[in-house]
Design an enzyme around this catalytic site. Structure first.
Site, PDB file in Angstrom:
ATOM      1  N   ARG A  16       0.847  -1.220  -0.129  1.00 40.18           N
ATOM      2  CA  ARG A  16       0.098   0.054   0.331  1.00 40.18           C
ATOM      3  C   ARG A  16       0.810   1.316  -0.031  1.00 40.18           C
ATOM      4  O   ARG A  16       1.549   1.414   0.776  1.00 40.18           O
ATOM      5  CB  ARG A  16      -1.043  -0.049   1.415  1.00 40.18           C
ATOM      6  CG  ARG A  16      -1.966   1.157   1.386  1.00 40.18           C
ATOM      7  CD  ARG A  16      -2.883   0.816   2.537  1.00 40.18           C
ATOM      8  NE  ARG A  16      -3.996   1.999   2.652  1.00 40.18           N
ATOM      9  CZ  ARG A  16      -3.772   3.297   3.159  1.00 40.18           C
ATOM     10  NH1 ARG A  16      -2.520   3.214   3.958  1.00 40.18           N
ATOM     11  NH2 ARG A  16      -4.700   4.119   3.110  1.00 40.18           N
ATOM     12  N   SER A  51     -12.590  -3.131   0.246  1.00 39.76           N
ATOM     13  CA  SER A  51     -12.755  -2.532   1.736  1.00 39.76           C
ATOM     14  C   SER A  51     -14.322  -2.296   1.795  1.00 39.76           C
ATOM     15  O   SER A  51     -14.836  -1.410   0.759  1.00 39.76           O
ATOM     16  CB  SER A  51     -12.155  -1.151   1.749  1.00 39.76           C
ATOM     17  OG  SER A  51     -10.774  -1.655   2.087  1.00 39.76           O
ATOM     18  N   LYS A  65      -4.272   5.472   8.793  1.00 40.15           N
ATOM     19  CA  LYS A  65      -4.955   5.895   7.632  1.00 40.15           C
ATOM     20  C   LYS A  65      -5.541   7.261   7.908  1.00 40.15           C
ATOM     21  O   LYS A  65      -6.541   7.683   8.759  1.00 40.15           O
ATOM     22  CB  LYS A  65      -5.950   4.738   7.212  1.00 40.15           C
ATOM     23  CG  LYS A  65      -6.581   4.964   6.006  1.00 40.15           C
ATOM     24  CD  LYS A  65      -7.752   4.115   5.389  1.00 40.15           C
ATOM     25  CE  LYS A  65      -9.005   4.563   4.686  1.00 40.15           C
ATOM     26  NZ  LYS A  65      -8.501   4.586   3.228  1.00 40.15           N
TER      27      LYS A  65
END
Ligand code: TZP
Ligand code: MG
Length: 196
Positions: A34, A101, A128
């Site tokens: 990521r 997600s 995040k």
């Protein structure tokens, strides 16, 4: 293979490759790359490094957001958020694992054709930046009840709260910070013991 501890790399904690190698050495077998900032060439270079690394541990490599990078790096899968390409479109382009997600029962129902769901954030997370509101273990339970595909809980999961998450019936837990601190080994042991 879609079970257990799922690690997501995050360059604020170290290089993607170093972080991945460390958790692979501890026995983790699902790695998501990521990276939100680098340019595409850099992303591809790192994705290929991670491919080599995960292959040598017989681990899965999943690429966040980008099906094109997943294809170019010969990754096992791609992980999509609610603002990325729809799962049906990605299925037509890519013959691999597709994860999505979700944050609600409605999103989970729409993502049923995925191979797995990432459900959360369950708890508050600082990893995040644009994370949505936590759904809590009650929200997690509600979503899990509605879907049959493997599900990974995500967001703020650590060695202190992971058991209550596992008791909801998830296939595994997706984490960043729980595996970059010194309790990584404990965390993995708790999860593996519960799921074995
Ligand atoms: N998606 C929802 S929460 C999250 C992502 C990528 C971050 C999870 O990181 P941590 O450190 O395990 O809370
Ligand atoms: Mg995304």
């Amino acid at each position: 293979m879609l079970k257990g501890v799922y690690f997501i790399t995050d360059s604020s904690f170290g290089s993607h490759e170093e972080l991945a190698r460390r958790v692979l050495d501890l026995g983790v077998r699902i790695i998501q790359f990521r990276e939100k900032k680098m340019n595409d060439r850099e992303k591809l270079r790192i994705a290929r490094n991670l491919r080599e690394l995960t292959d040598s541990y017989d681990a899965l490599l999943i690429i966040n957001d980008r099906v094109d990078i997943a294809i170019a790096a010969d990754a096992d899968g791609v992980h999509l958020g609610q603002e990325d390409l729809p799962v049906g479109v990605v299925r037509d382009l890519f013959d691999g694992i597709v994860g999505v997600s979700v944050h609600s029962v409605e999103e989970a129902k729409k993502a049923r054709i995925a191979d797995y769901l990432g459900i959360g954030p369950v708890f508050k997370t600082t990893t995040k930046e644009d994370a949505r509101d936590p759904i809590g273990v009650s929200g997690l339970r509600k979503i899990i009840r509605e879907v049959e595909i493997p599900s990974f809980a995500i967001g703020g999961i650590n060695a202190d709260n992971v058991l209550e998450v596992l008791r909801c019936g998830v296939s595994g837990v997706a984490v960043v910070s729980a595996l970059v601190g010194d309790r990584a080994k404990d965390f993995i042991e708790i999860v593996n013991k519960f799921l074995k």
